[in-house]
Design an enzyme around this catalytic site. Sequence first.
Site, mmCIF file in Angstrom:
data_model
loop_
_atom_site.group_PDB
_atom_site.id
_atom_site.type_symbol
_atom_site.label_atom_id
_atom_site.label_comp_id
_atom_site.label_asym_id
_atom_site.label_seq_id
_atom_site.Cartn_x
_atom_site.Cartn_y
_atom_site.Cartn_z
ATOM 1 C CE LYS A 13 32.561 -10.370 53.906
ATOM 2 N NZ LYS A 13 32.559 -11.467 52.932
ATOM 3 N NE ARG A 88 28.743 -6.641 49.824
ATOM 4 C CZ ARG A 88 28.684 -7.524 50.807
ATOM 5 N NH1 ARG A 88 28.659 -7.127 52.056
ATOM 6 N NH2 ARG A 88 28.652 -8.791 50.531
ATOM 7 N NE ARG A 127 27.110 -18.771 54.098
ATOM 8 C CZ ARG A 127 27.657 -17.681 53.604
ATOM 9 N NH1 ARG A 127 28.528 -17.002 54.323
ATOM 10 N NH2 ARG A 127 27.349 -17.282 52.392
ATOM 11 N NE ARG A 161 23.952 -15.553 53.167
ATOM 12 C CZ ARG A 161 25.030 -14.784 53.187
ATOM 13 N NH1 ARG A 161 25.786 -14.724 54.286
ATOM 14 N NH2 ARG A 161 25.375 -14.082 52.136
ATOM 15 N NE ARG A 172 26.771 -13.754 48.002
ATOM 16 C CZ ARG A 172 26.749 -14.856 48.761
ATOM 17 N NH1 ARG A 172 25.952 -15.870 48.422
ATOM 18 N NH2 ARG A 172 27.485 -14.928 49.826
HETATM 19 P P1 AP5 Z 1 31.368 -16.929 56.525
HETATM 20 O O1 AP5 Z 1 32.060 -16.493 57.772
HETATM 21 O O2 AP5 Z 1 29.889 -17.033 56.529
HETATM 22 O O3 AP5 Z 1 31.870 -16.038 55.273
HETATM 23 P P2 AP5 Z 1 31.582 -14.507 54.913
HETATM 24 O O4 AP5 Z 1 32.870 -13.915 54.449
HETATM 25 O O5 AP5 Z 1 30.870 -13.830 56.016
HETATM 26 O O6 AP5 Z 1 30.674 -14.735 53.638
HETATM 27 P P3 AP5 Z 1 29.292 -14.060 53.216
HETATM 28 O O7 AP5 Z 1 28.710 -14.933 52.148
HETATM 29 O O8 AP5 Z 1 28.464 -13.754 54.423
HETATM 30 O O9 AP5 Z 1 29.778 -12.764 52.580
HETATM 31 P P4 AP5 Z 1 28.982 -11.871 51.658
HETATM 32 O O10 AP5 Z 1 29.851 -10.696 51.635
HETATM 33 O O11 AP5 Z 1 28.666 -12.452 50.337
HETATM 34 O O12 AP5 Z 1 27.535 -11.782 52.364
HETATM 35 P P5 AP5 Z 1 26.824 -10.657 53.249
HETATM 36 O O13 AP5 Z 1 25.935 -11.330 54.209
HETATM 37 O O14 AP5 Z 1 27.811 -9.686 53.743
HETATM 38 O O15 AP5 Z 1 32.019 -18.348 56.096
HETATM 39 C C1 AP5 Z 1 31.566 -19.048 54.960
HETATM 40 C C2 AP5 Z 1 31.572 -20.551 55.255
HETATM 41 O O16 AP5 Z 1 32.913 -20.992 55.409
HETATM 42 C C3 AP5 Z 1 30.856 -20.947 56.568
HETATM 43 O O17 AP5 Z 1 30.185 -22.155 56.370
HETATM 44 C C4 AP5 Z 1 32.000 -21.134 57.580
HETATM 45 O O18 AP5 Z 1 31.676 -22.098 58.570
HETATM 46 C C5 AP5 Z 1 33.123 -21.614 56.672
HETATM 47 N N1 AP5 Z 1 34.450 -21.193 57.113
HETATM 48 C C6 AP5 Z 1 34.796 -19.984 57.632
HETATM 49 N N2 AP5 Z 1 36.113 -19.955 57.891
HETATM 50 C C7 AP5 Z 1 36.613 -21.162 57.504
HETATM 51 C C8 AP5 Z 1 37.922 -21.742 57.520
HETATM 52 N N3 AP5 Z 1 38.986 -21.062 57.978
HETATM 53 N N4 AP5 Z 1 38.061 -22.998 57.034
HETATM 54 C C9 AP5 Z 1 36.992 -23.697 56.558
HETATM 55 N N5 AP5 Z 1 35.734 -23.190 56.535
HETATM 56 C C10 AP5 Z 1 35.553 -21.940 57.003
HETATM 57 O O19 AP5 Z 1 25.940 -9.938 52.126
HETATM 58 C C11 AP5 Z 1 24.881 -10.612 51.517
HETATM 59 C C12 AP5 Z 1 24.161 -9.650 50.570
HETATM 60 O O20 AP5 Z 1 23.600 -8.566 51.319
HETATM 61 C C13 AP5 Z 1 24.999 -8.983 49.492
HETATM 62 O O21 AP5 Z 1 25.159 -9.809 48.340
HETATM 63 C C14 AP5 Z 1 24.171 -7.727 49.199
HETATM 64 O O22 AP5 Z 1 23.065 -8.035 48.391
HETATM 65 C C15 AP5 Z 1 23.666 -7.353 50.587
HETATM 66 N N6 AP5 Z 1 24.585 -6.436 51.280
HETATM 67 C C16 AP5 Z 1 25.258 -6.674 52.441
HETATM 68 N N7 AP5 Z 1 26.027 -5.628 52.763
HETATM 69 C C17 AP5 Z 1 25.834 -4.704 51.779
HETATM 70 C C18 AP5 Z 1 26.376 -3.414 51.530
HETATM 71 N N8 AP5 Z 1 27.296 -2.845 52.351
HETATM 72 N N9 AP5 Z 1 25.957 -2.744 50.434
HETATM 73 C C19 AP5 Z 1 25.033 -3.265 49.604
HETATM 74 N N10 AP5 Z 1 24.509 -4.497 49.750
HETATM 75 C C20 AP5 Z 1 24.905 -5.203 50.850
HETATM 76 MG MG MG Z 2 28.935 -13.081 56.275
#
Ligand code: AP5
Ligand code: MG
Length: 219
Positions: A13, A88, A127, A161, A172
Amino acid sequence: MRIVLVGPPGAGKGTQAHVLAKTLSIPHISTGDLFRANISQGTPLGLEAKGYMDAGRLVPDEVTIGMAKDRLAQEDAAHGFLLDGFPRNLVQAKALDEILAESGIALNGVLDLEVPEDEVVKRIAGRRLCRNDGSHVFHVHYNAPSVEGVCDECGGELYQRADDTESTVRNRLEVYHTETEPIIEYYAQQGLVTTIPALGKVDEVTQRAVDALEQRKQA
Ligand code: AP5
Ligand code: MG
């Protein structure tokens, strides 16, 4: 355009939002990045969020919705935005509908990134993020920086991270299935969802996303 990106942790994402936001000239709004920025600045919001994030649980809705509302009220979001990681759960999805309705606007589409679970585990394990800007995302194998440990975009230091450990990732993923997947059905009932296979190279996935958004624009 006003777009929501949804998909499991590690689906890509953030990676896709970073490129799409530039292409579409709209801000990339990631609640995860906003929480991480608050944590690194040591704000009360960051202190509150950290425990939940390290455990792989959702930060409470009141906190998250308030933060998202404030961010959406900023001027750069007036002509569109790409939301990454918000909403979410159903409470957040309904809150977002209300926030937008207050301004007489609505979402244009929801892109659902579909990736098998074994692949997201590999993506998360390798990552690396930039300390200067969390939207600069790399992978030690799939998207390696030119110089190990250094961000190609700004020269910042790359780090792993705190919530990218095996046990937190399991939590997660479970939270994603139980709390977040129901919003896909919620938005599907409004005819807003396009599901995109997110396997393949980053730019191939971007092209699928651009094509999907183009169709939404014409719809
Ligand atoms: P990346 O683009 O980083 O993936 P992502 O989908 O953004 O994954 P996240 O781990 O950030 O999602 P998340 O939803 O768990 O975390 P968030 O920060 O939102 O890509 C991943 C890896 O793959 C990278 O190394 C990239 O280079 C590689 N890659 C990408 N595309 C590729 C491809 N096509 N081929 C190969 N490799 C590829 O949330 C974290 C925490 O914050 C949550 O757990 C929660 O505690 C809190 N939080 C955030 N938002 C909320 C909310 N709305 N409500 C409550 N808590 C929240
Ligand atoms: Mg992300």
